[in-house]
Design an enzyme around this catalytic site. Sequence first.
Site, PDB file in Angstrom:
ATOM      1  N   ARG A  82       0.510  -2.427   5.811  1.00 26.25           N
ATOM      2  CA  ARG A  82       1.049  -2.538   4.529  1.00 26.25           C
ATOM      3  C   ARG A  82       2.312  -2.334   4.812  1.00 26.25           C
ATOM      4  NH1 ARG A  82       1.812   1.895  -0.083  1.00 26.25           N
ATOM      5  NH2 ARG A  82       3.293   0.852  -0.932  1.00 26.25           N
ATOM      6  N   HIS A 126       8.703  -2.876  -3.615  1.00 22.16           N
ATOM      7  CA  HIS A 126       8.785  -1.399  -3.458  1.00 22.16           C
ATOM      8  C   HIS A 126      10.161  -1.014  -3.549  1.00 22.16           C
ATOM      9  CE1 HIS A 126       6.464   1.853  -0.953  1.00 22.16           C
ATOM     10  NE2 HIS A 126       7.510   2.355  -1.425  1.00 22.16           N
ATOM     11  N   GLU A 171       3.842   1.715  -6.992  1.00 22.40           N
ATOM     12  CA  GLU A 171       4.002   2.836  -7.931  1.00 22.40           C
ATOM     13  C   GLU A 171       4.952   2.460  -9.027  1.00 22.40           C
ATOM     14  OE1 GLU A 171       5.310   6.200  -5.639  1.00 22.40           O
ATOM     15  OE2 GLU A 171       3.455   6.407  -4.353  1.00 22.40           O
ATOM     16  N   ASN A 292      -2.070   5.539  -4.366  1.00 19.84           N
ATOM     17  CA  ASN A 292      -1.356   6.404  -3.557  1.00 19.84           C
ATOM     18  C   ASN A 292      -1.439   7.848  -4.048  1.00 19.84           C
ATOM     19  OD1 ASN A 292      -0.309   4.061  -2.311  1.00 19.84           O
ATOM     20  ND2 ASN A 292       1.878   4.226  -3.247  1.00 19.84           N
ATOM     21  N   TYR A 294      -0.652  12.219  -3.119  1.00 15.42           N
ATOM     22  CA  TYR A 294      -0.174  13.330  -2.216  1.00 15.42           C
ATOM     23  C   TYR A 294      -0.662  14.503  -2.711  1.00 15.42           C
ATOM     24  CZ  TYR A 294       2.863   9.590  -0.222  1.00 15.42           C
ATOM     25  OH  TYR A 294       3.244   8.384   0.602  1.00 15.42           O
ATOM     26  N   GLU A 351      -1.458   4.955   0.662  1.00 17.04           N
ATOM     27  CA  GLU A 351      -0.471   6.079   0.965  1.00 17.04           C
ATOM     28  C   GLU A 351      -1.185   7.327   0.734  1.00 17.04           C
ATOM     29  OE1 GLU A 351       3.536   6.325  -0.650  1.00 17.04           O
ATOM     30  OE2 GLU A 351       3.544   4.304  -0.766  1.00 17.04           O
TER      31      GLU A 351
HETATM   32  C1  PNW Z   1       5.822   7.310  -2.552  1.00 15.82           C
HETATM   33  N1  PNW Z   1       5.739  12.581  -6.258  1.00 15.82           N
HETATM   34  O1  PNW Z   1       6.809   7.819  -3.589  1.00 15.82           O
HETATM   35  C2  PNW Z   1       6.688   6.229  -2.033  1.00 15.82           C
HETATM   36  O2  PNW Z   1       5.812   4.976  -2.442  1.00 15.82           O
HETATM   37  C3  PNW Z   1       7.051   6.223  -0.730  1.00 15.82           C
HETATM   38  O3  PNW Z   1       8.025   5.005  -0.691  1.00 15.82           O
HETATM   39  C4  PNW Z   1       7.401   7.452  -0.217  1.00 15.82           C
HETATM   40  O4  PNW Z   1       8.336   7.295   0.813  1.00 15.82           O
HETATM   41  C5  PNW Z   1       6.467   8.274  -0.377  1.00 15.82           C
HETATM   42  O5  PNW Z   1       5.576   8.202  -1.721  1.00 15.82           O
HETATM   43  C6  PNW Z   1       6.650   9.574   0.083  1.00 15.82           C
HETATM   44  O6  PNW Z   1       7.514  10.685  -0.963  1.00 15.82           O
HETATM   45  C7  PNW Z   1       6.453   9.170  -4.335  1.00 15.82           C
HETATM   46  O7  PNW Z   1       6.857  13.149  -7.101  1.00 15.82           O
HETATM   47  C8  PNW Z   1       7.343   9.691  -4.886  1.00 15.82           C
HETATM   48  O8  PNW Z   1       4.871  12.965  -6.508  1.00 15.82           O
HETATM   49  C9  PNW Z   1       7.458  10.766  -5.752  1.00 15.82           C
HETATM   50  C10 PNW Z   1       6.102  11.444  -5.651  1.00 15.82           C
HETATM   51  C11 PNW Z   1       4.978  10.888  -5.021  1.00 15.82           C
HETATM   52  C12 PNW Z   1       5.135   9.526  -4.152  1.00 15.82           C
END
Ligand code: PNW
Length: 444
Positions: A82, A126, A171, A292, A294, A351
């Site tokens: 991707r 993006h 996002e 995505n 995290y 992601e």
């Molecule tokens: C994503 N949060 O952004 C993006 O799609 C990527 O470009 C980036 O490099 C990656 O995560 C890692 O940061 C995020 O605050 C930005 O939880 C903020 C958050 C999560 C993902």
Amino acid sequence: MPTTQLPNTSCLRPDFIWGVSTSSFQIEGATQEDGRGPSIWDVYCRSGEIRTHDTGDVACDHYHRYREDVGLMKTLGVQAYRFSVAWPRVLPLGRGSANEAGLSFYDRLIDKLLTAGIEPWLCLYHWDLPQALEEHGGWLNRDSVFWFANYASLIARRLGDRVKRFATFNEPSMFSLFSRSLGKPDRGCEDKLHLMIHNVNLAHGAAVDALRANVIDASIGCIHNRQPCRPSSASEADAAAARRLDVYWNAAYPDPQCRGTYPISMRGAIEPHMQPGDLARICRPLDWFGLNHYSPVYVKARPDSMLGYDFGDKPPAVPLTPIGWPIEPDAFRKTLQEVHTNYGLPIYVLENGYGDFGQPDQTGAVVDPGRIDFLRAYIDAMNDAASSGVDVRGYFVWSLLDNFEWDFGYSNRFGLTYVDYASLRRTPKSSFGWYAGLIKATRP
Ligand code: PNW
């Protein structure tokens, strides 16, 4: 746990797709080459707001080293990659005449991927909006819907003979919540936020139509960052702030796009921007939901800020990655279940990853057991979700390479591959070998 141990993948589909993700501004560099126009991020980087004063001028130099990077993916054994197209590279002013040299870079990249047996997954946006469009109001101008649809149509006509997987946005909730073009992030910018949300939703719908009109067998989705918003204390004010942020972070885009309605609590604020037929323009049939994820987000009340929230302390018992993000694989399992229940589309995790500051040891090796443990735990959680009936069809690690991590510049590293920003040399980390082993073990 031995770092070689693999996660349980027994409940994943036989045709499950393993991949890696990147984005244009974060890796390409060559920001002034071959006719590329400036993006809003080139301008932000020069505003002094990036804490490390880094820019995207060189980044990973992927623009010149894409052959080597596709070689890394081949070694990894991924079935899919991707990436995103830099809008100002192909349309330097965002609209008007196309830049042939920019388009031909993506031709070369795509051809190289196909030769290596790797399926390209192309994301249209993006975050690197052409600066020329920002100067016309950017996403706050309803004309952005047409600008974006025309750009989508150019990409579809030019690359759609070889690319079949398209994402409209990466996002949208992140770039709208954190957009500098809203101005000072206080209560005064909330009306602009609602206008931006609505325009971006309309741009998504218009781009889906443009892609379908030009690529008969296109498989289309949008990529959403979904992270549970939790109160950082037991107070009712923090709970209310977390509930409010959850609506904007997690529902403001997927609800209208996939179900044709805005969340109830937002409707009054969207109403002034709504024209007859808009919801039908936004809610176009999609093939999948790009997720995505995290970690959860911990929220506290802050009445004077936009939407009345701020980021609060994380509970002391929660383990954190080196960059301070909570490690909670069970929140990933629950998020997958919610997306499945709420939207009913096949899910691709586009992601998931682990940020650290890892450097080579004395032998030159980059050893990252923390990343391996993280990926194993999250993939186990995904397998649990699949075992309970969630239709998850792919998983892409963020990221192939260490890269430009937005406001954090080059300090935070998410790559399976270490990048030495002085020499631009790539060194696969131990997690790279581990992921390659996982992919090999799950393929017949
Ligand atoms: C994503 N949060 O952004 C993006 O799609 C990527 O470009 C980036 O490099 C990656 O995560 C890692 O940061 C995020 O605050 C930005 O939880 C903020 C958050 C999560 C993902």
